[in-house]
Write a protein that holds these residues in place. Structure first.
Motif, PDB file in Angstrom:
ATOM      1  N   ARG A 103      29.837  38.927  43.028  1.00  0.00           N
ATOM      2  CA  ARG A 103      30.338  40.278  43.269  1.00  0.00           C
ATOM      3  C   ARG A 103      31.625  40.466  42.470  1.00  0.00           C
ATOM      4  O   ARG A 103      32.372  39.510  42.240  1.00  0.00           O
ATOM      5  CB  ARG A 103      30.641  40.508  44.758  1.00  0.00           C
ATOM      6  N   VAL A 104      31.884  41.703  42.077  1.00  0.00           N
ATOM      7  CA  VAL A 104      33.104  42.030  41.330  1.00  0.00           C
ATOM      8  C   VAL A 104      34.021  42.849  42.224  1.00  0.00           C
ATOM      9  O   VAL A 104      33.593  43.830  42.827  1.00  0.00           O
ATOM     10  CB  VAL A 104      32.776  42.795  40.031  1.00  0.00           C
ATOM     11  N   HIS A 105      35.283  42.425  42.296  1.00  0.00           N
ATOM     12  CA  HIS A 105      36.290  43.098  43.122  1.00  0.00           C
ATOM     13  C   HIS A 105      37.527  43.376  42.270  1.00  0.00           C
ATOM     14  O   HIS A 105      37.743  42.765  41.223  1.00  0.00           O
ATOM     15  CB  HIS A 105      36.708  42.213  44.306  1.00  0.00           C
ATOM     16  N   TRP A 106      38.360  44.291  42.750  1.00  0.00           N
ATOM     17  CA  TRP A 106      39.716  44.385  42.214  1.00  0.00           C
ATOM     18  C   TRP A 106      40.444  43.085  42.539  1.00  0.00           C
ATOM     19  O   TRP A 106      40.266  42.518  43.622  1.00  0.00           O
ATOM     20  CB  TRP A 106      40.487  45.532  42.856  1.00  0.00           C
ATOM     21  N   ALA A 107      41.264  42.593  41.630  1.00  0.00           N
ATOM     22  CA  ALA A 107      42.192  41.527  41.990  1.00  0.00           C
ATOM     23  C   ALA A 107      43.193  42.091  42.986  1.00  0.00           C
ATOM     24  O   ALA A 107      43.680  43.209  42.827  1.00  0.00           O
ATOM     25  CB  ALA A 107      42.915  41.005  40.755  1.00  0.00           C
ATOM     26  N   GLU A 108      43.487  41.340  44.016  1.00  0.00           N
ATOM     27  CA  GLU A 108      44.382  41.840  45.056  1.00  0.00           C
ATOM     28  C   GLU A 108      45.731  42.217  44.448  1.00  0.00           C
ATOM     29  O   GLU A 108      46.424  41.389  43.859  1.00  0.00           O
ATOM     30  CB  GLU A 108      44.575  40.788  46.140  1.00  0.00           C
ATOM     31  N   GLY A 109      46.098  43.501  44.572  1.00  0.00           N
ATOM     32  CA  GLY A 109      47.361  43.990  44.040  1.00  0.00           C
ATOM     33  C   GLY A 109      47.401  44.122  42.527  1.00  0.00           C
ATOM     34  O   GLY A 109      48.467  44.372  41.966  1.00  0.00           O
ATOM     35  N   GLY A 110      46.238  43.965  41.858  1.00  0.00           N
ATOM     36  CA  GLY A 110      46.231  43.981  40.404  1.00  0.00           C
ATOM     37  C   GLY A 110      45.532  45.198  39.829  1.00  0.00           C
ATOM     38  O   GLY A 110      44.991  46.038  40.551  1.00  0.00           O
ATOM     39  N   ASP A 111      45.528  45.280  38.502  1.00  0.00           N
ATOM     40  CA  ASP A 111      44.882  46.382  37.791  1.00  0.00           C
ATOM     41  C   ASP A 111      43.699  45.862  36.967  1.00  0.00           C
ATOM     42  O   ASP A 111      43.376  46.416  35.925  1.00  0.00           O
ATOM     43  CB  ASP A 111      45.880  47.111  36.897  1.00  0.00           C
ATOM     44  N   TYR A 112      43.065  44.804  37.435  1.00  0.00           N
ATOM     45  CA  TYR A 112      41.953  44.171  36.729  1.00  0.00           C
ATOM     46  C   TYR A 112      40.990  43.597  37.763  1.00  0.00           C
ATOM     47  O   TYR A 112      41.332  43.461  38.951  1.00  0.00           O
ATOM     48  CB  TYR A 112      42.479  43.062  35.802  1.00  0.00           C
ATOM     49  N   PRO A 113      39.774  43.226  37.343  1.00  0.00           N
ATOM     50  CA  PRO A 113      38.796  42.731  38.302  1.00  0.00           C
ATOM     51  C   PRO A 113      38.767  41.212  38.394  1.00  0.00           C
ATOM     52  O   PRO A 113      39.215  40.502  37.486  1.00  0.00           O
ATOM     53  CB  PRO A 113      37.476  43.248  37.722  1.00  0.00           C
ATOM     54  N   VAL A 114      38.212  40.712  39.489  1.00  0.00           N
ATOM     55  CA  VAL A 114      37.868  39.303  39.627  1.00  0.00           C
ATOM     56  C   VAL A 114      36.403  39.220  40.044  1.00  0.00           C
ATOM     57  O   VAL A 114      35.878  40.139  40.685  1.00  0.00           O
ATOM     58  CB  VAL A 114      38.749  38.578  40.662  1.00  0.00           C
TER      59      VAL A 114
END
Length: 376
Positions: free
Chosen positions: A43-54
């Motif tokens: 699954r693809v999520h926002w990085a917590e507090g970031g402007d990119y995915p993880v």
């Protein structure tokens, strides 16, 4: 290659920011084939507090793109853009509609990253896409290795946001004849320094007022980001809050008093509005909650060699019982002391030269002209 290994020339599976076509073009160039694909079990999520995915293991599938036909230069640019942030190529098997399973390579995080909400490419494009595209152009035009690019990336994004904001500047009236950026020809561009700040040193020609082009000249500039300043003012007390901190500029000039008095100020972070930046900086530097903001001016404080552009405001605030607090952001090594001064004291300090920073002087004179209205 034996043992079922995926060759380095295998297609790339992209699942995050590089699914945005303009950014993909900057990083990978043109001339490759792109197909929709999905990676099962992730699954693809926002990085917590970031402007990119993880990307994290989980039920379902990570949707993205399969990119084929990349040459060695494109792959090197992709490595530069990804590896400094802790992403390495791994072998994966993706599903392509109508094509079944395809062996591919994907940039996957080497260390576990905390996930936030589910990734939303459309939301990222709206809020961050233009900033990343502009920053990537700077990143891939410079002389960086992957680790240096990752270290410099936050300031590259800040400079990108600044350039995008500058492009929205109001049209010229007095200067509408020919003195626009298109009337400057860069002959040779140099970028001798890029870290928290940057230095650009160019050979260029510019159009003269008689319509001819100037002789080649060399001009250097110190590149910073846009910033915002706010002078907190309490109309009931007729008092302001100023901050005091060590500044390298006066120290390097030889000033025996390199701790300066200033309004609250700070960089406008990428994706942040001027209003948000002012209220954040007031909390960080003085633990202060601002009320109504009053616009003073937008300006270049020293355009001869510095790109910095300032947005200055007066902010209403309750200042009773304040003064003497120590603030600042620890991660920026800030050490800031707050002073609450009667307005007339501030004006005496400006007259004596003790309060001699440009944004404070400008804002104080604006307040002198408008203070009756604010108090009324």
């Amino acid at each position: 290659m034996g043992g079922g290994e995926v060759p380095v020339s295998a297609p790339l599976f992209l699942y995050g920011t590089l699914c945005h076509a303009p950014l993909r073009e900057v990083v990978l160039g043109l001339g490759h084939l792109v197909r929709e694909a999905a990676l099962p079990g992730y699954r693809v999520h926002w990085a917590e507090g970031g402007d990119y995915p993880v990307i994290v293991p989980g039920a379902g599938q990570a949707t993205g793109l399969l990119v084929e036909g990349l040459d060695a230069e494109a792959r090197a640019r992709a490595d530069l853009f990804e590896r400094g942030f802790g992403y390495e190529l791994r072998e994966v098997s993706v599903e392509v509609e109508g094509g079944g399973a395809v062996a591919a390579l994907a940039y996957m995080p080497e260390v576990e990253m905390a996930p936030g909400p589910a990734w939303d490419l459309a939301s990222w494009v709206e809020n961050w896409g233009a900033i990343w595209v502009d920053a990537a152009r700077e990143a891939l035009a410079g002389d960086h290795d992957a680790a240096a690019l990752a270290r410099r990336w936050p300031m590259m994004k800040l400079r990108a946001a600044t350039r995008l904001r500058a492009a929205r500047a109001p049209g010229a009236v007095l200067r509408a004849d020919h003195t626009a950026a298109r009337d400057v020809e860069v002959i040779r561009a140099r970028h001798p320094y890029t870290e928290y700040f940057a230095l650009e040193d160019h050979d260029l020609r510019f159009r003269r007022f008689d319509g001819t082009m100037s002789a080649p000249v060399r001009r250097a500039g110190f590149i910073g980001g846009d910033a915002a300043t706010v002078l907190p003012y309490d109309p009931e007390l007729d008092a302001v809050l100023v901050v005091e901190q060590f500044r390298a500029g006066p120290f390097l000039r030889g000033d025996p008093w390199p701790w300066t008095l200033e309004p609250i100020a700070g960089r406008i972070d990428p994706g942040e509005s001027v209003d948000q930046a002012l209220r954040r900086e007031a909390r960080e530097e003085a633990g202060l909650k601002l009320g109504r903001l009053h616009h003073v001016a937008d300006y270049y404080p020293t355009p001869g060699a510095v790109s910095e552009f300032l947005f200055s405001f007066v902010g209403e605030a309750r200042l009773s019982g304040r003064g003497g607090e120590i603030g600042g952001a620890d991660h920026e090594d800030e050490d800031i002391r707050a002073h609450v001064l009667p307005f007339e004291t501030l004006m005496r300090l400006i007259s004596s030269g003790e309060a001699g920073t440009g944004p404070l002087v400008l804002t104080a004179f604006w307040l002198a002209a408008n203070r009756g209205r604010l108090r009324g």
